[in-house]
Motif scaffolding. Structure first.
Motif, PDB file in Angstrom:
ATOM      1  N   LYS A  25     -13.120   8.841 -13.005  1.00 19.07           N
ATOM      2  CA  LYS A  25     -14.098   8.307 -11.762  1.00 19.07           C
ATOM      3  C   LYS A  25     -13.181   7.447 -10.492  1.00 19.07           C
ATOM      4  O   LYS A  25     -13.862   7.272  -9.366  1.00 19.07           O
ATOM      5  CB  LYS A  25     -14.924   7.188 -12.194  1.00 19.07           C
ATOM      6  N   SER A  26     -12.247   6.694 -10.536  1.00 19.20           N
ATOM      7  CA  SER A  26     -11.737   6.486  -8.954  1.00 19.20           C
ATOM      8  C   SER A  26     -10.648   7.549  -8.479  1.00 19.20           C
ATOM      9  O   SER A  26     -10.843   7.630  -7.674  1.00 19.20           O
ATOM     10  CB  SER A  26     -10.070   5.455  -9.504  1.00 19.20           C
ATOM     11  N   LEU A  27     -10.720   8.602  -9.038  1.00 17.39           N
ATOM     12  CA  LEU A  27     -10.211   9.823  -8.739  1.00 17.39           C
ATOM     13  C   LEU A  27     -10.794  10.308  -7.653  1.00 17.39           C
ATOM     14  O   LEU A  27     -11.148  11.009  -6.699  1.00 17.39           O
ATOM     15  CB  LEU A  27      -9.103  11.206  -9.695  1.00 17.39           C
ATOM     16  N   PHE A  28     -12.340  10.548  -9.015  1.00 14.78           N
ATOM     17  CA  PHE A  28     -13.131  11.560  -7.852  1.00 14.78           C
ATOM     18  C   PHE A  28     -14.525  10.137  -6.354  1.00 14.78           C
ATOM     19  O   PHE A  28     -14.221  11.305  -5.478  1.00 14.78           O
ATOM     20  CB  PHE A  28     -14.456  11.458  -8.686  1.00 14.78           C
ATOM     21  N   GLN A  29     -14.143   9.117  -6.726  1.00 17.10           N
ATOM     22  CA  GLN A  29     -14.364   7.933  -5.347  1.00 17.10           C
ATOM     23  C   GLN A  29     -13.122   8.157  -4.425  1.00 17.10           C
ATOM     24  O   GLN A  29     -14.177   8.753  -3.156  1.00 17.10           O
ATOM     25  CB  GLN A  29     -13.736   7.209  -5.917  1.00 17.10           C
ATOM     26  N   LYS A  30     -11.751   8.597  -4.573  1.00 13.34           N
ATOM     27  CA  LYS A  30     -11.092   8.667  -3.683  1.00 13.34           C
ATOM     28  C   LYS A  30     -10.813  10.260  -2.835  1.00 13.34           C
ATOM     29  O   LYS A  30     -11.188  10.689  -1.609  1.00 13.34           O
ATOM     30  CB  LYS A  30      -9.736   9.085  -3.946  1.00 13.34           C
ATOM     31  N   LEU A  31     -11.852  11.107  -4.002  1.00 14.08           N
ATOM     32  CA  LEU A  31     -11.888  12.685  -3.145  1.00 14.08           C
ATOM     33  C   LEU A  31     -13.254  12.652  -2.261  1.00 14.08           C
ATOM     34  O   LEU A  31     -13.362  13.889  -0.828  1.00 14.08           O
ATOM     35  CB  LEU A  31     -11.912  13.638  -4.613  1.00 14.08           C
ATOM     36  N   ALA A  32     -14.121  11.416  -3.213  1.00 12.51           N
ATOM     37  CA  ALA A  32     -15.382  12.065  -2.013  1.00 12.51           C
ATOM     38  C   ALA A  32     -14.786  11.219  -1.199  1.00 12.51           C
ATOM     39  O   ALA A  32     -15.071  11.315   0.387  1.00 12.51           O
ATOM     40  CB  ALA A  32     -16.549  11.242  -3.016  1.00 12.51           C
ATOM     41  N   ARG A  33     -14.410   9.525  -0.857  1.00 14.53           N
ATOM     42  CA  ARG A  33     -13.529   9.653   0.642  1.00 14.53           C
ATOM     43  C   ARG A  33     -13.189  10.565   2.120  1.00 14.53           C
ATOM     44  O   ARG A  33     -13.907  10.415   3.087  1.00 14.53           O
ATOM     45  CB  ARG A  33     -12.968   8.135   0.538  1.00 14.53           C
ATOM     46  N   SER A 117       8.115  15.866   8.446  1.00 12.41           N
ATOM     47  CA  SER A 117       7.262  15.407   9.963  1.00 12.41           C
ATOM     48  C   SER A 117       6.780  14.497  10.556  1.00 12.41           C
ATOM     49  O   SER A 117       6.709  14.072  11.068  1.00 12.41           O
ATOM     50  CB  SER A 117       7.162  17.266  10.746  1.00 12.41           C
ATOM     51  N   ARG A 118       5.564  14.161   8.994  1.00 11.06           N
ATOM     52  CA  ARG A 118       5.009  13.339   8.924  1.00 11.06           C
ATOM     53  C   ARG A 118       4.185  12.997   8.165  1.00 11.06           C
ATOM     54  O   ARG A 118       3.892  13.659   6.760  1.00 11.06           O
ATOM     55  CB  ARG A 118       3.359  14.401  10.296  1.00 11.06           C
ATOM     56  N   VAL A 119       4.153  11.734   8.149  1.00 13.56           N
ATOM     57  CA  VAL A 119       3.754  10.855   6.634  1.00 13.56           C
ATOM     58  C   VAL A 119       2.261   9.551   6.312  1.00 13.56           C
ATOM     59  O   VAL A 119       2.624   8.942   7.336  1.00 13.56           O
ATOM     60  CB  VAL A 119       5.220  10.211   5.714  1.00 13.56           C
ATOM     61  N   PHE A 120       1.819   9.891   5.790  1.00 11.96           N
ATOM     62  CA  PHE A 120       0.746   8.743   6.230  1.00 11.96           C
ATOM     63  C   PHE A 120       0.658   7.606   4.802  1.00 11.96           C
ATOM     64  O   PHE A 120       0.461   8.414   3.348  1.00 11.96           O
ATOM     65  CB  PHE A 120      -1.048   9.905   6.183  1.00 11.96           C
ATOM     66  N   ARG A 121       0.598   6.711   4.606  1.00  9.41           N
ATOM     67  CA  ARG A 121       0.608   5.539   3.450  1.00  9.41           C
ATOM     68  C   ARG A 121      -0.367   4.884   3.784  1.00  9.41           C
ATOM     69  O   ARG A 121      -1.002   4.429   5.282  1.00  9.41           O
ATOM     70  CB  ARG A 121       1.757   5.094   4.137  1.00  9.41           C
ATOM     71  N   SER A 122      -0.844   4.475   2.843  1.00  5.89           N
ATOM     72  CA  SER A 122      -1.808   3.512   2.772  1.00  5.89           C
ATOM     73  C   SER A 122      -1.476   2.155   3.527  1.00  5.89           C
ATOM     74  O   SER A 122      -0.680   1.841   3.206  1.00  5.89           O
ATOM     75  CB  SER A 122      -2.787   3.036   1.483  1.00  5.89           C
ATOM     76  N   ASP A 123      -2.332   1.348   4.083  1.00  6.31           N
ATOM     77  CA  ASP A 123      -1.907  -0.338   5.105  1.00  6.31           C
ATOM     78  C   ASP A 123      -2.522  -1.040   4.233  1.00  6.31           C
ATOM     79  O   ASP A 123      -3.774  -1.410   3.236  1.00  6.31           O
ATOM     80  CB  ASP A 123      -3.353  -0.389   5.755  1.00  6.31           C
ATOM     81  N   PRO A 124      -1.150  -2.142   3.013  1.00  7.37           N
ATOM     82  CA  PRO A 124      -2.057  -2.674   2.427  1.00  7.37           C
ATOM     83  C   PRO A 124      -2.650  -4.307   2.768  1.00  7.37           C
ATOM     84  O   PRO A 124      -3.378  -4.712   1.531  1.00  7.37           O
ATOM     85  CB  PRO A 124      -0.930  -2.870   1.445  1.00  7.37           C
ATOM     86  N   GLY A 125      -2.658  -3.976   4.298  1.00  5.83           N
ATOM     87  CA  GLY A 125      -3.467  -5.097   5.044  1.00  5.83           C
ATOM     88  C   GLY A 125      -4.445  -5.159   4.825  1.00  5.83           C
ATOM     89  O   GLY A 125      -5.145  -6.343   5.006  1.00  5.83           O
ATOM     90  N   PRO A 127      -7.569  -1.605   3.165  1.00  2.00           N
ATOM     91  CA  PRO A 127      -7.353  -0.541   2.539  1.00  2.00           C
ATOM     92  C   PRO A 127      -8.040   0.608   3.659  1.00  2.00           C
ATOM     93  O   PRO A 127      -7.539   2.053   3.251  1.00  2.00           O
ATOM     94  CB  PRO A 127      -8.603  -0.662   2.024  1.00  2.00           C
ATOM     95  N   ASP A 128      -8.881   0.733   4.714  1.00  2.00           N
ATOM     96  CA  ASP A 128      -9.405   1.612   5.224  1.00  2.00           C
ATOM     97  C   ASP A 128      -8.135   2.316   6.920  1.00  2.00           C
ATOM     98  O   ASP A 128      -8.937   3.155   7.729  1.00  2.00           O
ATOM     99  CB  ASP A 128     -10.848   0.861   6.243  1.00  2.00           C
ATOM    100  N   ASN A 129      -7.135   1.588   6.598  1.00  2.00           N
ATOM    101  CA  ASN A 129      -6.223   1.647   7.696  1.00  2.00           C
ATOM    102  C   ASN A 129      -5.107   2.667   7.257  1.00  2.00           C
ATOM    103  O   ASN A 129      -4.623   2.602   5.930  1.00  2.00           O
ATOM    104  CB  ASN A 129      -5.469   0.584   8.441  1.00  2.00           C
ATOM    105  N   VAL A 130      -4.896   3.539   7.896  1.00  2.00           N
ATOM    106  CA  VAL A 130      -3.078   3.833   7.384  1.00  2.00           C
ATOM    107  C   VAL A 130      -2.556   4.047   8.301  1.00  2.00           C
ATOM    108  O   VAL A 130      -2.163   3.808   9.847  1.00  2.00           O
ATOM    109  CB  VAL A 130      -3.940   5.759   7.002  1.00  2.00           C
ATOM    110  N   ILE A 131      -1.141   4.277   7.656  1.00  2.00           N
ATOM    111  CA  ILE A 131       0.109   4.220   8.188  1.00  2.00           C
ATOM    112  C   ILE A 131       0.581   5.263   8.843  1.00  2.00           C
ATOM    113  O   ILE A 131       1.157   6.069   7.434  1.00  2.00           O
ATOM    114  CB  ILE A 131       1.148   2.647   8.205  1.00  2.00           C
TER     115      ILE A 131
END
Length: 332
Positions: A25-33, A117-125, A127-131
């Motif tokens: 279910k946690s994976l499904f929630q990420k897919l839905a986002r 060439s480009r990598v997105f990572r989650s912002d630990p500070g 959750p709605d932002n990416v680095i």
């Protein structure tokens, strides 16, 4: 793989209240986002030739139990799935280099070493932002200035999935070594010798390269490191760096031909999605799940609203506002 590993670390305290298949279910929630932000996503999974050992631990050859249901949910939401030849991050980097994808979403920094060439990572500070990490910016930024060879050297010295790095060498020392260009020299030679079946010539080169690295660590002739490290005169093992580790970064196993397109519907299969949710999350009053036409009365559609309705509404609005542009660029 990282998503699946993270999903299996749900806090035990709240696991009983998470419902059936809490990990899935946690994976499904990420897919839905992802579905709700109009992104075209390709999920790449480790292949049969993935490394047998990573970070000193044996890697199971069999895919995790979450793999198949995760693929079903991803495809039902219109996303593409692809099995790599070896390691998923290496495959993604190859797709990035060939222009098939715009960016790689991963927490594994090895993707940059592999050449993404480009990598997105989650912002630990937040959750709605990416680095966003761009290979071009990493190379040009005055406080970073890491070329492809520099990234390779940092991985070898500081450690990664395939080894523990050079004992006693921190990232500041490693970055100082990068400024001497030894990483670029090693990368250039490794690329040339990776095309041959015999690696003896590369081993011979690395022996001389190793002595040069040792001298720089001990004397720091140009002051890039900031201090001398005489302890490395005898503390560096003769086997550093291992040829197999160098080639694992420089010439990882990927698909023989770059995949220019992926088989995916790009259309939400709402009926199948309702069935999967009823089946895996026990949203149905019946066992096995009843007909989908009964899903709304059982509350399945009401539950799905919280996850995917924003994405559906945005797509409908785009079809009305920019039908030609939307159909040509995002044919969901």
């Amino acid at each position: 793989s990282l998503w699946m590993a993270e999903s299996q670390h749900i806090p035990y305290r709240g696991h009983a209240q998470a419902g059936a298949n809490a990990e899935l279910k946690s994976l499904f929630q990420k897919l839905a986002r992802l579905y709700c932000i109009l992104s075209e996503v390709i999920f790449v999974f480790d292949g049969p030739a993935k490394p047998a050992i990573k970070r000193g631990k044996h890697v199971m050859k069999a895919p995790p139990w979450l793999t198949e249901p995760f693929k079903h949910f991803a495809q039902t939401l219109g996303f593409a799935v692809h099995d790599a030849a070896g390691e998923a991050e290496a495959e993604l980097a190859a797709l990035s280099q060939s222009g098939v994808i715009d960016a790689v979403i991963t927490e594994d920094s090895d993707a940059l070493v592999f050449g993404a060439s480009r990598v997105f990572r989650s912002d630990p500070g937040c959750p709605d932002n990416v680095i966003i990490y761009s290979a071009d910016n990493i190379q040009r930024h005055r406080q970073v200035m890491l070329s492809d060879g520099g990234l390779l050297l940092m991985a070898l010295l500081c450690g990664g999935d395939y080894h523990d790095g050079l004992p006693g060498c921190g990232w500041k020392t490693a970055r100082g070594l990068v400024q001497y260009g030894v990483g670029d020299d090693l990368l250039q030679e490794a690329r040339v010798h990776s095309l041959t079946s015999s690696h003896e010539a590369l081993k011979d080169y690395i022996r001389g390269w190793f002595r040069r690295l040792q001298e720089i660590l001990v004397w720091d002739p140009l002051g890039h490191i900031g201090r001398r490290h005489p302890k490395f005169l005898n503390d560096i093992p003769d086997s550093f760096p291992d040829v197999s580790v160098v080639l694992a970064y420089v010439k990882p196993l990927t698909s023989a031909q770059p995949v220019s397109h992926f088989t995916c519907s790009k259309v939400l299969d709402l009926e199948n999605l309702a069935y999967l949710c009823e089946f895996h999350f026990c949203w149905s009053k019946y066992m096995p799940p009843g007909p989908v036409r009964d899903a709304e009365s059982m509350g399945t559609m009401r539950k799905l609203q919280d996850y995917i309705w924003p994405g559906i509404c945005i797509r409908v609005l785009l079809e009305v506002s920019w039908p030609v542009f939307y159909c040509h660029t995002n044919p969901f």
